[in-house]
Motif scaffolding. Structure first.
Motif, short mmCIF file in Angstrom:
data_model
loop_
_atom_site.label_atom_id
_atom_site.label_comp_id
_atom_site.label_asym_id
_atom_site.label_seq_id
_atom_site.Cartn_x
_atom_site.Cartn_y
_atom_site.Cartn_z
N ALA A 145 0.85 -1.19 0.00
CA ALA A 145 0.00 0.00 0.00
C ALA A 145 0.88 1.24 0.00
O ALA A 145 2.10 1.15 0.20
N VAL A 146 0.25 2.38 -0.20
CA VAL A 146 0.90 3.65 0.07
C VAL A 146 0.61 3.99 1.53
O VAL A 146 -0.55 4.00 1.95
N TYR A 147 1.66 4.24 2.28
CA TYR A 147 1.54 4.55 3.70
C TYR A 147 1.66 6.06 3.90
O TYR A 147 2.61 6.68 3.42
N TYR A 148 0.70 6.61 4.62
CA TYR A 148 0.64 8.05 4.84
C TYR A 148 0.86 8.37 6.32
O TYR A 148 0.19 7.78 7.19
N CYS A 149 1.75 9.29 6.56
CA CYS A 149 1.94 9.80 7.91
C CYS A 149 0.84 10.82 8.20
O CYS A 149 0.43 11.58 7.31
N ALA A 150 0.39 10.86 9.44
CA ALA A 150 -0.68 11.77 9.82
C ALA A 150 -0.32 12.49 11.12
O ALA A 150 0.28 11.90 12.02
N PHE A 151 -0.75 13.74 11.20
CA PHE A 151 -0.50 14.58 12.37
C PHE A 151 -1.81 15.16 12.85
O PHE A 151 -2.63 15.58 12.05
N GLY A 152 -1.99 15.13 14.18
CA GLY A 152 -3.24 15.65 14.71
C GLY A 152 -4.38 14.67 14.48
O GLY A 152 -5.46 15.04 14.02
N ILE A 153 -4.11 13.41 14.81
CA ILE A 153 -5.10 12.36 14.57
C ILE A 153 -6.25 12.47 15.57
O ILE A 153 -6.04 12.68 16.76
N VAL A 154 -7.45 12.30 15.05
CA VAL A 154 -8.66 12.34 15.87
C VAL A 154 -9.42 11.04 15.72
O VAL A 154 -9.77 10.65 14.61
N ALA A 155 -9.64 10.38 16.85
CA ALA A 155 -10.42 9.13 16.87
C ALA A 155 -9.88 8.09 15.91
O ALA A 155 -10.63 7.25 15.41
N ASN A 156 -8.58 8.16 15.63
CA ASN A 156 -7.93 7.20 14.71
C ASN A 156 -8.68 7.08 13.38
O ASN A 156 -8.68 6.00 12.76
N SER A 157 -9.30 8.15 12.96
CA SER A 157 -10.04 8.10 11.70
C SER A 157 -9.78 9.29 10.79
O SER A 157 -10.05 9.23 9.60
#
Length: 116
Positions: A89-101
């Motif tokens: 897959a393409v893996y995306y980094c995330a910042f400021g995650i809310v409710a893991n969604s």
């Protein structure tokens, strides 16, 4: 605005390992990883709180992937072991995650390909 720079993706044989890194330009927040592959919608993989005291994982990676962070470097890591072809897959980094969604900011994505 937070900039996220990912690295560490690549091609690996099934059963192998990779480590993804994501450097943030600043800020204090939960960070983590999502992925999108195989014609599916983007899905949550793992997240970690700012203090690192809480970590969350999708069921399909528990026991294989480990998330960690180094706040001195504003960097979050995803150690991926026992990789399977379905982890491609393409893996995306995330910042400021809310409710893991959802998240406030996203990286550009890094390709992970697991061959059998």
């Amino acid at each position: 605005q937070v900039q996220l720079v990912e690295s560490g993706g690549g091609l690996v044989l099934a059963g192998g390992s990779l480590r993804l890194s994501c450097a943030a330009s600043g800020g204090k927040s939960a960070m983590g990883w999502f992925r999108q592959g195989g014609g599916k919608a983007r899905e949550f993989v793992a997240s970690i709180t700012w203090t690192g005291d809480k970590k969350y994982y999708a069921d399909f990676v528990k026991g294989r992937f480990t998330i960690s962070r180094d706040n001195a470097k504003n960097t979050v890591y995803l150690q991926m072991n026992s990789l399977k072809p379905e982890d491609t897959a393409v893996y995306y980094c995330a910042f400021g995650i809310v409710a893991n969604s959802k998240a406030d900011f996203w990286g550009q994505g890094t390709q992970v390909t697991v061959s059998s």
